[in-house]
Design a protein around this motif. Structure first.
Motif, short mmCIF file in Angstrom:
data_model
loop_
_atom_site.label_atom_id
_atom_site.label_comp_id
_atom_site.label_asym_id
_atom_site.label_seq_id
_atom_site.Cartn_x
_atom_site.Cartn_y
_atom_site.Cartn_z
N GLN B 207 0.84 -1.21 0.00
CA GLN B 207 0.00 0.00 0.00
C GLN B 207 0.86 1.25 0.00
O GLN B 207 0.59 2.21 -0.71
CB GLN B 207 -0.93 -0.02 1.22
CG GLN B 207 -2.09 -0.97 1.01
CD GLN B 207 -2.87 -1.20 2.29
OE1 GLN B 207 -2.30 -1.26 3.38
NE2 GLN B 207 -4.18 -1.34 2.16
N MET B 208 1.96 1.19 0.80
CA MET B 208 2.85 2.36 0.83
C MET B 208 3.48 2.60 -0.53
O MET B 208 3.59 3.72 -0.99
CB MET B 208 3.92 2.17 1.90
CG MET B 208 3.39 2.37 3.30
SD MET B 208 4.68 2.65 4.49
CE MET B 208 5.16 1.00 4.90
N PHE B 210 2.32 1.70 -3.58
CA PHE B 210 1.43 2.16 -4.64
C PHE B 210 0.68 3.44 -4.29
O PHE B 210 0.23 4.15 -5.17
CB PHE B 210 0.43 1.04 -4.99
CG PHE B 210 1.08 -0.07 -5.76
CD1 PHE B 210 1.45 0.15 -7.10
CD2 PHE B 210 1.38 -1.28 -5.18
CE1 PHE B 210 2.07 -0.85 -7.81
CE2 PHE B 210 1.99 -2.28 -5.89
CZ PHE B 210 2.35 -2.07 -7.21
N ARG B 211 0.52 3.73 -2.95
CA ARG B 211 -0.22 4.93 -2.59
C ARG B 211 0.68 6.13 -2.31
O ARG B 211 0.26 7.26 -2.42
CB ARG B 211 -1.08 4.67 -1.34
CG ARG B 211 -2.15 3.63 -1.53
CD ARG B 211 -3.23 4.17 -2.48
NE ARG B 211 -4.11 3.12 -2.94
CZ ARG B 211 -5.22 2.76 -2.31
NH1 ARG B 211 -5.59 3.34 -1.22
NH2 ARG B 211 -5.97 1.81 -2.81
N ILE B 212 1.92 5.87 -1.94
CA ILE B 212 2.80 6.99 -1.60
C ILE B 212 3.95 7.11 -2.60
O ILE B 212 4.09 8.11 -3.30
CB ILE B 212 3.37 6.84 -0.18
CG1 ILE B 212 2.22 6.82 0.83
CG2 ILE B 212 4.32 8.01 0.12
CD1 ILE B 212 2.67 6.57 2.24
N THR B 213 4.76 6.05 -2.67
CA THR B 213 6.00 6.17 -3.42
C THR B 213 5.77 6.48 -4.89
O THR B 213 6.25 7.48 -5.42
CB THR B 213 6.83 4.87 -3.29
OG1 THR B 213 6.83 4.51 -1.91
CG2 THR B 213 8.22 5.08 -3.77
N ILE B 214 5.01 5.61 -5.56
CA ILE B 214 4.86 5.78 -7.01
C ILE B 214 4.14 7.08 -7.38
O ILE B 214 4.61 7.80 -8.25
CB ILE B 214 4.20 4.52 -7.62
CG1 ILE B 214 5.25 3.39 -7.53
CG2 ILE B 214 3.76 4.74 -9.06
CD1 ILE B 214 4.83 2.08 -8.09
N PRO B 215 3.04 7.45 -6.69
CA PRO B 215 2.44 8.75 -7.02
C PRO B 215 3.42 9.92 -6.83
O PRO B 215 3.46 10.83 -7.65
CB PRO B 215 1.26 8.86 -6.06
CG PRO B 215 0.92 7.47 -5.71
CD PRO B 215 2.20 6.71 -5.74
N LEU B 216 4.22 9.86 -5.77
CA LEU B 216 5.12 10.99 -5.52
C LEU B 216 6.32 10.99 -6.46
O LEU B 216 7.06 11.96 -6.51
CB LEU B 216 5.58 10.98 -4.06
CG LEU B 216 4.51 11.46 -3.09
CD1 LEU B 216 5.00 11.31 -1.65
CD2 LEU B 216 4.09 12.89 -3.37
N LEU B 217 6.49 9.90 -7.18
CA LEU B 217 7.61 9.85 -8.13
C LEU B 217 7.19 10.34 -9.51
O LEU B 217 7.91 10.20 -10.47
CB LEU B 217 8.13 8.42 -8.26
CG LEU B 217 9.05 7.91 -7.15
CD1 LEU B 217 9.42 6.47 -7.44
CD2 LEU B 217 10.28 8.76 -7.03
N ARG B 218 5.96 10.89 -9.63
CA ARG B 218 5.46 11.09 -10.99
C ARG B 218 6.25 12.13 -11.76
O ARG B 218 6.38 12.02 -12.97
CB ARG B 218 3.97 11.39 -10.98
CG ARG B 218 3.58 12.72 -10.44
CD ARG B 218 2.05 12.85 -10.45
NE ARG B 218 1.67 14.20 -10.12
CZ ARG B 218 1.75 14.69 -8.87
NH1 ARG B 218 2.16 13.93 -7.87
NH2 ARG B 218 1.41 15.94 -8.65
N TYR B 219 6.84 13.11 -11.09
CA TYR B 219 7.65 14.08 -11.84
C TYR B 219 8.90 13.41 -12.39
O TYR B 219 9.26 13.60 -13.55
CB TYR B 219 8.01 15.28 -10.97
CG TYR B 219 6.84 16.19 -10.73
CD1 TYR B 219 6.28 16.89 -11.81
CD2 TYR B 219 6.27 16.34 -9.47
CE1 TYR B 219 5.18 17.71 -11.63
CE2 TYR B 219 5.18 17.14 -9.28
CZ TYR B 219 4.63 17.83 -10.35
OH TYR B 219 3.55 18.63 -10.16
N ALA B 220 9.51 12.61 -11.52
CA ALA B 220 10.70 11.88 -11.98
C ALA B 220 10.33 10.93 -13.11
O ALA B 220 11.04 10.84 -14.13
CB ALA B 220 11.33 11.11 -10.83
#
Lengths: 409, 299
Positions: B207-208, B210-220
């Motif tokens: 959950q962490m 797919f809900r935190i890491t990947i969304p927050l990496l979207r600029y990268a």
């Protein structure tokens, strides 16, 4: 603050300008120096002999730049575009017409009178043909090479050949027998990246280029027959269609007991396969209608941007003296272009070289047309379609001829 | 007038700083694009290069010929094939490796950062020699390993489709390093507090992720996608050093096609037309990506 910014701009401008200057290292800087571009192995060794020239001509300095063959064409294009070429340039014979056509080479016709060593009669016929373009003398042959048959004496003896095959029929028969030794054995190796090989077969079949014709006479039945012969080696499994083992190793292992190559291969085999000594030899190529091979090598030309034509001529003249040619032969193992040099004991008494000398007499040069690269490369592509892609010979050749026509329009 | 000059003088610093970069961009990128555009309407060849009076204007003929050229069609198909498989692979691989490497910071992890980054900074010619040996059908390492498993020999570089896949494998291996670094940097920029909050709420690792890491990496991810895609559309080095476009033009890419026409056959006009088609191709693909990104929701 302002000076700091000013300095950084100054610095970047300087970096930029040195970068640009780095691209145009053409003609020698001072009046005394001529720059010479030489390719491949020759470039690395030319310096030694250039020193001798400097000793004899203290008023001239030679700056030799070695250029790898792979980069040579690009580099020459850049030199033509920027008009900042070297003074003297070594040109592969198949490139002469391309650059002569672009007007990048100085017409040496008037200098030939003052320098009898530049006369056409001094050189092998095939090499002399490459000197001229459009009625002008644009290059002087420096060294020549020709292709001969390399074969394993011991293996051929096993299949009943005490001498190398001397006709197409014998070549095919010997290849068949050698390939029959077992799986993964081949008879006669054809380098599929070699542009000249198909034309060697064609010449042996009495084919002649006709530069007057737009399709160069490539529609002659002799040519088609030669390509059929070439591709049959692949169809019948006598030559390998895959890259496989390096040819020296394959020759050593006996996997590929016959192949066609040039004089450089003699040294390579001596160095990399010393245990094979006495087990291999070379012979002139098998004939069909006539004995034939290709003549290649390099010419010296002077770039049209040069301002030191006289000095450059001196250098080329020195390089083409018989003595220099012999010395250069001993240094680099490239074959002298001057027929006279072959009368010297160093070449005459060497059995292997005698074969090359014999083959050179019947060696032909590629036509002096500016699109040779297209003509050579597109044929290899067509042959690949036939040998690997399984396409029909006639159809592919038809397509190839129309491509040649188009390129020559 | 005087005040205008004065105003520019007062605001000079930003311009002075971007000046050199803009100048280099202008000289080496922008101007060549216009030159290529112009050349693509001419029959420029070596003769024309030596003497400009030999150049003649031939209108759209280069483009007409280009669209009839089978090899060019093939090169477009191959380029799409390369990018279609290669880009997702690079992104997935570099993201996974970055995630794994982000788990620790001891010596082992540091060594592996180096290991994965190494291919990106290795000379392509050296790579070509080594991989050429690996891929060799007769005595390559890959086929040797397969022979231990009693598998048949695979013609790695000698069958058009397999050759394309072999080159993709090589390019992915080479391309992972640089993107991994970008992902790693982005990962380390994610505040720890999000994860702490998630833990308190009882979220598990997936959950962490797919809900935190990947969304927050979207600029990268966006940056990596764009640069990788552009790089793959200009796929050149690998087929150039490994196969020269063969067998049967099976590995020729648009960039290699342009190079061969231009620098091998000296048909600069024709090559320029090809390069302009590639240019438009890249522009369109990039614009589409920007369009897609704008529509995604902000957090």
């Amino acid at each position: 603050m302002f000076t700091k910014v000013g300095l950084s701009i100054l610095a970047s401008v300087m970096v930029l300008s040195t970068m640009l200057a780095g691209c145009s290292n053409g003609s020698g800087d001072d009046e005394k120096t001529i720059s010479v571009w030489a390719m491949g192995e020759e470039g690395k060794k030319l310096n030694e002999i250039a020193k001798k020239f400097e000793d004899e001509h203290p008023e001239i300095k030679v700056d030799v730049q070695a250029i790898p063959w792979e980069n040579a064409h690009d580099k020459l294009l850049t030199a033509v575009a920027s008009q900042k070429g070297p003074d003297v340039v070594q040109l592969g014979t198949t490139w002469v017409s391309e650059f002569a056509d672009a007007g990048a080479l100085v017409d040496l016709s008037e200098h030939v009178k003052d320098h009898p060593e530049f006369a056409k009669e001094n050189y092998f016929e095939g090499a002399a043909k490459t000197m001229e373009y459009d009625g002008k003398i644009v290059g002087i042959p420096w060294y020549v090479e020709t292709r001969v048959l390399f074969y394993r004496k011991d293996l051929l003896e096993q299949v009943g050949y005490t001498n190398a095959p001397s006709t197409w029929v014998e070549l095919k028969d010997a290849s068949q027998k050698l390939a029959d030794r077992g799986d993964n054995y081949y008879g006669f190796d054809i380098d599929r990246n070699d542009q000249i090989m198909p034309f060697i077969f064609a010449w042996q079949n009495d084919f002649e280029f006709d530069e007057e014709k737009q399709n160069l006479n490539l529609d002659s039945p002799a040519f088609t027959e030669a390509i059929q012969y070439y591709t049959s080696f692949f169809e019948e499994g006598l030559s390998s269609t895959s890259e496989g083992i390096d040819i020296v190793q394959a020759f050593k292992d006996g996997v590929k007991p016959m192949f066609v190559s040039g004089p450089w291969m003699v040294n390579i085999l001596n160095e990399q396969a010393p245990d094979l000594k006495d087990k291999w030899s070379i012979a002139i190529l098998p004939k069909k209608e006539q004995v034939a091979s290709s003549i290649g090598g390099s010419n010296f030309s002077i770039f049209s941007s040069s301002e030191k034509v006289e000095k450059s001529i001196e250098f080329i003249s020195f390089m083409n003296e018989v003595d220099t040619q012999i010395e250069w032969f001993e240094m680099s193992n490239t074959l002298p272009s001057r027929v006279e040099a072959w009368e010297e004991p160093e070449l005459k008494d060497n059995e292997m070289l005698a074969t090359f000398g014999e083959q050179l007499k019947t060696a032909k040069s590629t036509p002096q047309i500016e699109n040779w690269e297209v003509v050579g490369q597109e044929l290899l592509n067509a042959i690949e379609q036939i040998t690997v892609g399984g396409a029909d010979v006639e159809k592919q050749l038809e397509k190839y001829r129309s491509e040649v026509k188009e390129a020559r329009e | 007038m005087g005040s205008g000059v004065k105003r520019i003088y007062h605001k000079r610093h930003p311009y002075l700083f971007i000046g050199p970069a803009v100048l280099i961009l202008l000289v080496f990128s922008i101007v060549p694009i216009f030159v290529a555009f112009f050349i693509s309407f001419t029959d420029l060849d070596l003769k024309g290069l030596a003497n400009w009076s030999n150049i003649s204007f031939i209108g759209l003929e280069n483009y007409h010929e280009l669209f009839r050229d089978d090899v060019f069609h093939k090169s477009i198909f191959n380029t799409v094939f390369y990018a279609g498989i290669g880009v997702p692979l690079v992104i997935i691989c570099s993201l996974s490796i970055a995630l794994l490497l982000n788990y620790g910071s001891n010596l082992l992890f540091k060594v592996f950062r180096g290991v994965y980054y190494m291919p990106s900074i290795t000379n392509i010619i050296a790579i070509a020699v080594i991989w050429g040996y690996l891929y060799n059908t007769e005595y390559g390492l890959f086929n040797y390993l397969l022979s231990l498993l009693d598998a048949d020999k695979i013609p790695w570089l000698e069958e058009p489709t397999i050759a394309k896949l072999s080159l993709i494998l090589l390019a992915v291996w080479k391309g992972v390093g640089i993107n991994m670094i970008i992902f790693l940097a982005a990962l380390q920029g994610i505040p720890k507090s999000y994860y702490e909050a998630a833990k308190i709420d009882g979220a598990n690792r997936f959950q962490m992720l797919f809900r935190i890491t990947i969304p927050l990496l979207r600029y990268a991810t966006f940056f990596v996608t764009i640069t990788t895609l552009i790089g793959w559309l200009q796929f050149f080095e690998e087929p150039f050093v490994m196969t020269q476009g063969g067998p049967l033009n099976g590995t020729i890419s648009m960039a290699l096609f342009i190079y061969q026409k231009g620098f091998q056959f000296s048909q600069f006009g024709y090559a320029a037309a090809g390069s302009f088609v590639l240019f438009i191709f890249i522009i369109v693909v990039t614009l589409v990506q920007f369009k897609i990104r704008k529509s995604d929701t902000e957090y």
